[in-house]
Design an enzyme around this catalytic site. Sequence first.
Site, PDB file in Angstrom:
ATOM      1  CB  SER A 234      -0.175  37.276  29.005  1.00 52.61           C
ATOM      2  OG  SER A 234       0.442  37.817  30.012  1.00 52.61           O
TER       3      SER A 234
ATOM      4  CB  CYS B 238       1.630  33.701  24.272  1.00 52.81           C
ATOM      5  SG  CYS B 238       2.792  33.435  22.430  1.00 52.81           S
ATOM      6  CG  ASP B 239       1.415  30.444  30.175  1.00 47.90           C
ATOM      7  OD1 ASP B 239       1.282  28.915  30.087  1.00 47.90           O
ATOM      8  OD2 ASP B 239       0.999  30.193  31.901  1.00 47.90           O
ATOM      9  CB  THR B 240      -3.822  29.928  27.383  1.00 44.64           C
ATOM     10  OG1 THR B 240      -2.808  30.806  25.803  1.00 44.64           O
ATOM     11  CG2 THR B 240      -5.018  30.250  27.492  1.00 44.64           C
TER      12      THR B 240
END
Length: 184
Positions: free
Chosen positions: A104, A67-69
């Site tokens: 995501s 995940c990444d923000t």
Amino acid sequence: MQIILASQSPRRQELLKRVVPTFTIAPADIDETVGKDGLPAEYVAQMAAQKAAAIAEQSPEALVIGCDTIVALAGEILGKPTSREDGYRMLRLLSGKTHDVYTSVTLKQGEKERSATVHSTVTFYPLTDTEIHAYLDTAEYADKAGAYGIQGQGALLIEAIAGDYYAIMGLPIAKVARLLKEFN
């Protein structure tokens, strides 16, 4: 089935426990500066996929969650601040404005891969220098995209949100739960 979270974020670990009671942690070591000039939604999706792929390569039988923000203002990606001064710069930019938050998530097991990107918006109150420095003094900003955390003292900076609170925090748990069903 072994599940691996490809993140060292305590927030993501806490949130994933709401969906999956047992998992292991294996932070992915990737270059997160690549592609930062692209579109925010594409960049964040690329980072989540790269994190999942890096760990899945080491553990091909496991289900890996990457995940990444990121925070974006007028298309400019604001990642994690590199210093207190950079944190100040970001918070000054966000002051009194509405910005985008993209999170995501990519689930990968062997050749099977599923991804989703969640878009939310956050509006900051107009902030005084005193308010910005008081927040920076908490040191919460240090490991957060956009230099704030919605779940901590950063909540005091926020006038409104639209979208998924948990995605803003770093992991859209409802979306993850739905993607996990595709692997059972």
